[in-house]
Design a protein around this motif. Sequence first.
Motif, PDB file in Angstrom:
ATOM      1  N   SER A  71      12.136  38.638 101.589  1.00  0.00           N
ATOM      2  CA  SER A  71      13.069  37.682 100.988  1.00  0.00           C
ATOM      3  C   SER A  71      13.153  37.829  99.473  1.00  0.00           C
ATOM      4  N   GLY A  72      12.146  38.456  98.872  1.00  0.00           N
ATOM      5  CA  GLY A  72      12.120  38.583  97.421  1.00  0.00           C
ATOM      6  C   GLY A  72      11.623  37.342  96.716  1.00  0.00           C
ATOM      7  N   ILE A  73      11.165  36.346  97.475  1.00  0.00           N
ATOM      8  CA  ILE A  73      10.666  35.099  96.893  1.00  0.00           C
ATOM      9  C   ILE A  73       9.160  35.211  96.700  1.00  0.00           C
ATOM     10  N   GLU A  74       8.705  35.157  95.471  1.00  0.00           N
ATOM     11  CA  GLU A  74       7.280  35.287  95.185  1.00  0.00           C
ATOM     12  C   GLU A  74       6.559  33.989  95.507  1.00  0.00           C
ATOM     13  N   ILE A  75       5.372  34.115  96.074  1.00  0.00           N
ATOM     14  CA  ILE A  75       4.563  32.946  96.385  1.00  0.00           C
ATOM     15  C   ILE A  75       3.272  33.004  95.572  1.00  0.00           C
ATOM     16  N   THR A  76       2.688  31.846  95.333  1.00  0.00           N
ATOM     17  CA  THR A  76       1.503  31.775  94.482  1.00  0.00           C
ATOM     18  C   THR A  76       0.307  31.112  95.153  1.00  0.00           C
ATOM     19  N   SER A  77       0.487  30.517  96.314  1.00  0.00           N
ATOM     20  CA  SER A  77      -0.622  29.822  96.964  1.00  0.00           C
ATOM     21  C   SER A  77      -1.199  30.652  98.106  1.00  0.00           C
ATOM     22  N   VAL A  78      -2.481  30.500  98.315  1.00  0.00           N
ATOM     23  CA  VAL A  78      -3.156  31.212  99.408  1.00  0.00           C
ATOM     24  C   VAL A  78      -2.587  30.771 100.752  1.00  0.00           C
ATOM     25  N   ARG A  79      -2.358  29.485 100.896  1.00  0.00           N
ATOM     26  CA  ARG A  79      -1.841  28.973 102.176  1.00  0.00           C
ATOM     27  C   ARG A  79      -0.505  29.622 102.519  1.00  0.00           C
ATOM     28  N   ASN A  80       0.408  29.693 101.563  1.00  0.00           N
ATOM     29  CA  ASN A  80       1.709  30.316 101.822  1.00  0.00           C
ATOM     30  C   ASN A  80       1.566  31.814 102.073  1.00  0.00           C
ATOM     31  N   ALA A  81       0.613  32.442 101.374  1.00  0.00           N
ATOM     32  CA  ALA A  81       0.379  33.870 101.585  1.00  0.00           C
ATOM     33  C   ALA A  81      -0.112  34.132 103.001  1.00  0.00           C
ATOM     34  N   VAL A  82      -1.037  33.313 103.465  1.00  0.00           N
ATOM     35  CA  VAL A  82      -1.556  33.469 104.825  1.00  0.00           C
ATOM     36  C   VAL A  82      -0.449  33.211 105.846  1.00  0.00           C
ATOM     37  N   GLN A  83       0.406  32.226 105.586  1.00  0.00           N
ATOM     38  CA  GLN A  83       1.524  31.956 106.488  1.00  0.00           C
ATOM     39  C   GLN A  83       2.465  33.159 106.571  1.00  0.00           C
ATOM     40  N   ARG A  84       2.723  33.781 105.426  1.00  0.00           N
ATOM     41  CA  ARG A  84       3.626  34.931 105.417  1.00  0.00           C
ATOM     42  C   ARG A  84       3.014  36.124 106.137  1.00  0.00           C
TER      43      ARG A  84
END
Length: 282
Positions: A71-84
Amino acid sequence: MNRLDAFKSIAALAGRGELTFPANVNASLKLQQALADPDCHIEAAAKLVQADPLLAARTVAIANSVAFNRSGIEITSVRNAVQRLGVRTLQSVVAALIVRQLGSTITDPVLQAKAAQLWEHTAHVAALSQVIARRVTKVDADTALFAGIMHEVGGFYLLSRAAEFPGLLDGEPQEWIEYGEQAIGQGVLAKLKVPEAVMNAIGSLWEGLRAIPPESLGDTLLLANDLAPVASPLNESPAAIAVRNARAARGIDCLIGDDATLSSILADADEEVQSLLHVLVH
């Protein structure tokens, strides 16, 4: 003890599961086992990752790589990273940490250089395996990434023990291939509880036979290994490198489907490979 006897001794111990790991590896192994539990869900996985600052940073970086951030949307949290990424890809991130931890206790400069080169080779194979699986062989890309990360774990284990056996790596690479690679590799993979399908694919790499065009997980791993621009310091003499380059050239020329070649597919996916490679190496 001469180096051939040393290879055989380490291989015999590995075959019996009598392996010695650094304390940090043992901690990561417990995390890997927790993630392998079918009841381990995203929230639990995120909490486990957050407990390790290095792992947390790696997880966010890989989640933001081109290979996973469509998507090109950068994430900064571990929780969102694990979800992705999902739990299965997260297991590959932990596996990468385990492999690198095996080399972290090495203090001899020569062995350190070999470990650094071996990791760079491993990262290339892992990144290429993920892309080849998704775009060419259509096998599970998460499994291919994991297999690429684990394919040289036996070599890392050998390097972590080499200081105990002076002169162990002074001989020809063929001696490691003949006396240690498969036996030690199988022992370490079994100790790490690597799934049978991945062990079989790595076994195909040791045997060196693949189909053209590539089809299986083993073919995926073999092709990625052929194409990796950085050689393993343990099992590639100049002659072996020449053979590998020739095999890679033949593979690049093969047709994939009716209207594409492997080279064109990989050229199109180069940004994905380079992005994933960057976060794995650094």
